[in-house]
Design a protein around this motif. Structure first.
Motif, short mmCIF file in Angstrom:
data_model
loop_
_atom_site.label_atom_id
_atom_site.label_comp_id
_atom_site.label_asym_id
_atom_site.label_seq_id
_atom_site.Cartn_x
_atom_site.Cartn_y
_atom_site.Cartn_z
N GLU A 88 -34.15 55.89 -34.33
CA GLU A 88 -33.55 54.90 -33.47
C GLU A 88 -33.80 55.23 -32.00
N LEU A 89 -33.68 56.51 -31.67
CA LEU A 89 -33.89 56.92 -30.28
C LEU A 89 -35.31 56.60 -29.83
N ASN B 82 -37.41 54.44 -31.12
CA ASN B 82 -37.61 52.99 -31.12
C ASN B 82 -36.96 52.30 -29.93
N SER B 83 -35.98 52.94 -29.31
CA SER B 83 -35.27 52.30 -28.20
C SER B 83 -35.77 52.74 -26.82
N TYR C 113 -44.79 59.07 -31.90
CA TYR C 113 -43.70 59.84 -32.50
C TYR C 113 -44.30 60.97 -33.33
N LYS D 142 -39.04 48.26 -40.93
CA LYS D 142 -38.64 47.06 -40.19
C LYS D 142 -39.89 46.48 -39.53
N SER E 254 -40.60 42.39 -32.33
CA SER E 254 -39.32 41.69 -32.31
C SER E 254 -39.57 40.22 -32.64
N ASN F 45 -39.88 54.57 -40.35
CA ASN F 45 -38.88 53.92 -39.50
C ASN F 45 -39.24 53.94 -38.02
N ALA F 46 -40.32 54.57 -37.66
CA ALA F 46 -40.76 54.61 -36.26
C ALA F 46 -41.70 53.42 -36.00
N ASN F 47 -41.34 52.57 -35.07
CA ASN F 47 -42.17 51.41 -34.73
C ASN F 47 -43.17 51.78 -33.65
#
Length: 163
Positions: free
Chosen positions: A1-2, A4-5, A16, A45, A49, A108-110
């Protein structure tokens, strides 16, 4: 999450790299390896976006193209990291290769993402090396050199990652 944000500006990118130490029930298992997201699986995911693209068909196409590019870039990052680690610690630890898998951290890393396993704590000889600051410095140098080589390749190819 970190990861990706992280906000990115114009002409900025992110990679990553998750660094781990392995373990095995087989105490003789040893070596280092680099993992990337298996081409058989998409990220958990959508990479893009949905709000960035209103047309759902166009969104699916652009997301698929971005996913493909991240997979290619991840494979190249893995290759450059493995080559650089081999140059630094290949005489001391066996090279286990580049492998594809669906580990949580890479799916999970975009962004282009890899997981580097730098040795086995369950192997007495490797565990001893992994406590040696000089050996850890060689690993850090290998990771740095591999990443720098990927960035140089990426910039020289203007982002076209096919080899």
């Amino acid at each position: 999450e970190l990861a990706n944000s992280v906000p990115l500006g114009a002409n900025e990118a992110i990679i990553y790299i998750s660094v781990h130490v392995n373990s095995s029930l087989n105490s003789s298992a040893s070596g280092f390896e680099v993992w990337y997201l298996s081409p058989d699986h998409a990220r958990a995911k959508p990479v893009l976006s949905q709000s960035a693209v209103e047309d759902k068909e166009l969104f699916a196409i652009l997301n698929s193209m971005t996913e493909e590019e991240y997979m290619k870039e991840s494979t190249l990052v893995a290759k450059f990291l493995l080559d650089a680690l081999k140059a630094e610690i290949g005489r001391e630890s066996p090279v286990r290769g580049i492998k594809g898998e669906t580990f949580f951290v890479v799916r999970n890393a975009n962004m282009p993402s890899v997981l580097a396993e730098i040795g086995f704590l369950s192997n007495t000889r490797e565990a001893k090396r992994l406590r040696d600051p000089k050996y850890l410095q060689k690993i850090a140098q290998g990771l740095h050199s591999g990443l720098a080589a990927f960035i140089q390749h990426f910039e020289q190819s203007r982002g076209f990652t096919a080899r």
